[in-house]
Design an enzyme around this catalytic site. Structure first.
Site, PDB file in Angstrom:
ATOM      1  N   ARG A  99      24.785  32.229  36.000  1.00 32.16           N
ATOM      2  CA  ARG A  99      25.049  33.194  37.082  1.00 32.16           C
ATOM      3  C   ARG A  99      25.932  32.646  38.199  1.00 32.16           C
ATOM      4  O   ARG A  99      25.946  33.177  39.309  1.00 32.16           O
ATOM      5  CB  ARG A  99      23.740  33.726  37.679  1.00 32.16           C
ATOM      6  CG  ARG A  99      22.879  34.441  36.659  1.00 32.16           C
ATOM      7  CD  ARG A  99      21.785  35.247  37.335  1.00 32.16           C
ATOM      8  NE  ARG A  99      20.922  35.830  36.329  1.00 32.16           N
ATOM      9  CZ  ARG A  99      19.881  35.188  35.799  1.00 32.16           C
ATOM     10  NH1 ARG A  99      19.567  33.973  36.194  1.00 32.16           N
ATOM     11  NH2 ARG A  99      19.159  35.779  34.872  1.00 32.16           N
ATOM     12  N   LYS A 131      39.569  35.785  42.677  1.00 34.19           N
ATOM     13  CA  LYS A 131      39.637  36.730  41.562  1.00 34.19           C
ATOM     14  C   LYS A 131      39.705  35.953  40.253  1.00 34.19           C
ATOM     15  O   LYS A 131      40.564  35.086  40.086  1.00 34.19           O
ATOM     16  CB  LYS A 131      40.893  37.590  41.675  1.00 34.19           C
ATOM     17  CG  LYS A 131      40.789  38.728  42.649  1.00 34.19           C
ATOM     18  CD  LYS A 131      41.883  39.721  42.275  1.00 34.19           C
ATOM     19  CE  LYS A 131      42.234  40.644  43.385  1.00 34.19           C
ATOM     20  NZ  LYS A 131      43.356  41.511  42.997  1.00 34.19           N
ATOM     21  N   GLU A 134      56.508  35.300  44.552  1.00 33.17           N
ATOM     22  CA  GLU A 134      55.274  35.583  45.306  1.00 33.17           C
ATOM     23  C   GLU A 134      55.336  34.982  46.716  1.00 33.17           C
ATOM     24  O   GLU A 134      54.731  35.506  47.639  1.00 33.17           O
ATOM     25  CB  GLU A 134      54.036  35.074  44.553  1.00 33.17           C
ATOM     26  CG  GLU A 134      53.821  35.718  43.183  1.00 33.17           C
ATOM     27  CD  GLU A 134      53.070  37.065  43.206  1.00 33.17           C
ATOM     28  OE1 GLU A 134      52.747  37.565  44.301  1.00 33.17           O
ATOM     29  OE2 GLU A 134      52.830  37.616  42.115  1.00 33.17           O
ATOM     30  N   LYS A 144      47.625  34.224  52.616  1.00 32.92           N
ATOM     31  CA  LYS A 144      46.644  34.726  51.660  1.00 32.92           C
ATOM     32  C   LYS A 144      45.228  34.481  52.164  1.00 32.92           C
ATOM     33  O   LYS A 144      44.363  35.349  52.066  1.00 32.92           O
ATOM     34  CB  LYS A 144      46.845  34.091  50.279  1.00 32.92           C
ATOM     35  CG  LYS A 144      45.805  34.579  49.288  1.00 32.92           C
ATOM     36  CD  LYS A 144      46.318  34.955  47.950  1.00 32.92           C
ATOM     37  CE  LYS A 144      45.225  35.689  47.156  1.00 32.92           C
ATOM     38  NZ  LYS A 144      45.524  35.820  45.754  1.00 32.92           N
ATOM     39  N   GLU A 149      38.638  43.041  48.114  1.00 32.56           N
ATOM     40  CA  GLU A 149      39.741  43.993  47.960  1.00 32.56           C
ATOM     41  C   GLU A 149      39.298  45.437  48.142  1.00 32.56           C
ATOM     42  O   GLU A 149      39.504  46.284  47.292  1.00 32.56           O
ATOM     43  CB  GLU A 149      40.430  43.811  46.594  1.00 32.56           C
ATOM     44  CG  GLU A 149      41.823  44.427  46.597  1.00 32.56           C
ATOM     45  CD  GLU A 149      42.674  44.021  45.414  1.00 32.56           C
ATOM     46  OE1 GLU A 149      42.601  42.854  44.998  1.00 32.56           O
ATOM     47  OE2 GLU A 149      43.425  44.884  44.935  1.00 32.56           O
ATOM     48  N   ARG A 209      43.449  43.844  51.662  1.00 36.11           N
ATOM     49  CA  ARG A 209      43.930  42.896  50.663  1.00 36.11           C
ATOM     50  C   ARG A 209      44.913  43.561  49.708  1.00 36.11           C
ATOM     51  O   ARG A 209      45.766  42.880  49.110  1.00 36.11           O
ATOM     52  CB  ARG A 209      42.739  42.311  49.898  1.00 36.11           C
ATOM     53  CG  ARG A 209      43.124  41.253  48.913  1.00 36.11           C
ATOM     54  CD  ARG A 209      41.931  40.392  48.576  1.00 36.11           C
ATOM     55  NE  ARG A 209      42.186  39.505  47.465  1.00 36.11           N
ATOM     56  CZ  ARG A 209      41.291  38.647  46.990  1.00 36.11           C
ATOM     57  NH1 ARG A 209      40.097  38.586  47.530  1.00 36.11           N
ATOM     58  NH2 ARG A 209      41.591  37.863  45.979  1.00 36.11           N
ATOM     59  N   ASN A 242      49.663  43.742  47.099  1.00 40.70           N
ATOM     60  CA  ASN A 242      50.265  44.402  45.937  1.00 40.70           C
ATOM     61  C   ASN A 242      51.696  44.874  46.199  1.00 40.70           C
ATOM     62  O   ASN A 242      52.250  45.615  45.385  1.00 40.70           O
ATOM     63  CB  ASN A 242      49.408  45.593  45.501  1.00 40.70           C
ATOM     64  CG  ASN A 242      48.140  45.135  44.831  1.00 40.70           C
ATOM     65  OD1 ASN A 242      48.095  44.060  44.228  1.00 40.70           O
ATOM     66  ND2 ASN A 242      47.088  45.917  44.957  1.00 40.70           N
ATOM     67  N   HIS A 287      54.008  45.198  43.398  1.00 38.89           N
ATOM     68  CA  HIS A 287      53.207  45.066  42.179  1.00 38.89           C
ATOM     69  C   HIS A 287      52.994  46.378  41.432  1.00 38.89           C
ATOM     70  O   HIS A 287      52.751  46.357  40.229  1.00 38.89           O
ATOM     71  CB  HIS A 287      51.858  44.414  42.488  1.00 38.89           C
ATOM     72  CG  HIS A 287      51.951  42.918  42.618  1.00 38.89           C
ATOM     73  ND1 HIS A 287      52.745  42.310  43.565  1.00 38.89           N
ATOM     74  CD2 HIS A 287      51.377  41.905  41.917  1.00 38.89           C
ATOM     75  CE1 HIS A 287      52.635  40.998  43.443  1.00 38.89           C
ATOM     76  NE2 HIS A 287      51.814  40.728  42.444  1.00 38.89           N
ATOM     77  N   HIS A 312      53.931  45.886  37.809  1.00 41.21           N
ATOM     78  CA  HIS A 312      52.980  46.050  36.700  1.00 41.21           C
ATOM     79  C   HIS A 312      53.494  47.075  35.701  1.00 41.21           C
ATOM     80  O   HIS A 312      53.314  46.920  34.493  1.00 41.21           O
ATOM     81  CB  HIS A 312      51.608  46.480  37.214  1.00 41.21           C
ATOM     82  CG  HIS A 312      50.840  45.359  37.847  1.00 41.21           C
ATOM     83  ND1 HIS A 312      49.934  45.567  38.855  1.00 41.21           N
ATOM     84  CD2 HIS A 312      50.848  44.028  37.611  1.00 41.21           C
ATOM     85  CE1 HIS A 312      49.413  44.402  39.225  1.00 41.21           C
ATOM     86  NE2 HIS A 312      49.966  43.449  38.491  1.00 41.21           N
ATOM     87  N   HIS A 341      55.566  37.712  35.146  1.00 36.32           N
ATOM     88  CA  HIS A 341      54.948  38.409  36.279  1.00 36.32           C
ATOM     89  C   HIS A 341      55.776  38.286  37.565  1.00 36.32           C
ATOM     90  O   HIS A 341      56.082  39.279  38.208  1.00 36.32           O
ATOM     91  CB  HIS A 341      53.518  37.897  36.497  1.00 36.32           C
ATOM     92  CG  HIS A 341      52.858  38.494  37.697  1.00 36.32           C
ATOM     93  ND1 HIS A 341      52.420  39.809  37.714  1.00 36.32           N
ATOM     94  CD2 HIS A 341      52.604  37.995  38.933  1.00 36.32           C
ATOM     95  CE1 HIS A 341      51.916  40.079  38.913  1.00 36.32           C
ATOM     96  NE2 HIS A 341      52.008  38.994  39.668  1.00 36.32           N
TER      97      HIS A 341
HETATM   98 ZN    ZN Z   1      51.387  38.796  41.631  1.00 37.45          ZN
END
Ligand code: ZN
Ligand code: ADP
Length: 367
Positions: A124, A146, A188, A230, A240, A244, A248, A251, A255, A273
């Protein structure tokens, strides 16, 4: 050796990010981040031959009683699977890892996400120390907690929020990073300037050559400033739920490009990416201008900076604007009133904007 930079992520599960050359050889520093007697180092087939032995030797010297195992995956995004995750848990089991064991993620974002998710799930949740070796992982994925693996139906579909116990970024490892990966990371870095700080964009304009030449001081400065941005957002919004999502920027478009080309970037024939995000940021800046929110000159300036950093700024030939739009509608970033984007108020200041009409988006995609 210059003293390492330190950035703190505040909050209940706060941690520090240390940035500097040679940190993987500093056993005492690594050992300080470990609580128990067990450690599993997760790495990949490119990074392990370069850096694993050195880190293990440093650790063994600083913490002689430590029981260490290693788990190495083949390189590449397509290894971020439930199968590798299961293997990683078995490696922890074989090590006899207890609740105070630590997973060390030595590699890029793929290793960091996989190892972080295994750490989140083993008993856990045990400590994970991120040892990022790509620029992208240093400025983005290793910070913020994340973690995830992919499913055949989509990227990052299974995961958890699990903040690392520490992030130790050895900037010397960037010397062996392939050029294309370095540039992807710089996309980034530019993103932080675009969202938060026009002054940082100015700095990047005047240090573009130094960064591409991997000048140590320039890289350390860019990484520390990016991590500070960040860290600040993550501390305000660890799960998020709000602010946050500003990260994006570029993005939603990015994406869509990545998925539409079938993540070809992960096999080398499409945009990766960072490259997709570079194109996406230019599109987001142009959309901001088209909506009258920001100036067209700012969008051009962003485009020029990205070009100087060797990044693509145009949608790859053969990708259909309608298909990209359809991807964005599916990408949980649409509601009844239209699409949601992170857009500019001006260069260096962004906000989340809902209800952007399809026609406006299509016009920008077709430019
Ligand atoms: Zn990214
Ligand atoms: P990212 O961090 O960009 O999300 P990956 O974890 O897939 O992505 O890493 C990108 C590629 O770079 C992988 O092939 C990885 O093995 C390789 N790599 C990572 N760090 C280094 C390094 N310091 N030197 C050389 N290759 C590296």
């Amino acid at each position: 050796m210059n003293a390492p930079r330190k950035v703190e992520v505040s909050g209940e599960a706060g941690y520090s990010i240390e940035i500097g050359p040679g940190l993987l050889g500093d056993g005492a520093r690594l050992a300080r981040a470990l609580r128990g007697r067990h450690a599993l180092v997760v790495s990949d087939g490119n990074v392990a031959p370069l850096y694993l032995d050195g880190a293990l030797a440093a650790l063994a010297e600083a913490k002689p009683g430590l029981s260490v195992a290693t788990f190495t995956i083949p390189p590449g995004e397509h290894e971020k699977t439930l199968e590798r995750f299961t293997e990683c848990l078995h490696a922890l089991s074989e090590l006899g890892a207890t609740r105070d064991a630590t997973v060390l993620a030595l590699g890029g974002g793929v290793v960091g996400d996989l190892a972080g998710f295994a750490a989140a799930c083993w008993m856990r949740g045990i400590d994970c120390v991120q040892l990022p070796t790509t620029l992208l992982a240093m400025v983005d994925s290793s910070v913020g907690g994340k973690t995830a693996v992919d499913l055949p139906s989509g990227k990052n579909l299974v995961g958890a929020f699990h903040p690392p116990r520490a992030v130790i970024a050895d900037t010397s490892t960037l010397r062996t990073l392939p050029d294309r990966e370095l540039r992807a990371g710089l996309a980034e870095v530019v993103k932080y300037g675009a969202i938060f700080d026009a002054g940082f964009l100015d700095w990047l304009e005047s240090h573009a050559e130094a960064l591409l030449a991997r000048d140590d001081a320039a890289l350390a400065e860019a990484i520390a400033r990016s991590c500070a941005f960040k860290a600040d957002v993550v501390a305000r919004d660890p799960y998020e739920r709000g602010d946050r999502a500003m990260l994006n920027f570029g993005h939603t478009f990015g994406h869509a490009i990545e998925t539409e080309q079938g993540y070809a970037g992960t096999t080398g024939d499409g945009l990766n990416h960072g490259e997709a995000v570079a194109v996406g940021m230019v599109l987001a800046a142009r959309l901001s201008a088209a909506l009258g929110r920001a100036g067209a000159a700012d969008a051009e300036r962003l485009q020029r900076l990205l070009e100087r950093l060797g990044l693509p700024v145009r949608i790859p030939a053969g990708l259909d604007p309608q298909a990209l739009l359809a991807r964005m509608r599916l990408d949980k970033k649409a509601d009844a009133s239209g699409l949601r984007f992170v857009l500019w108020d001006r260069a260096g200041a962004a906000r989340i904007v809902s209800g952007v009409a399809d026609e406006q988006v299509l016009a920008v995609l077709r430019e």
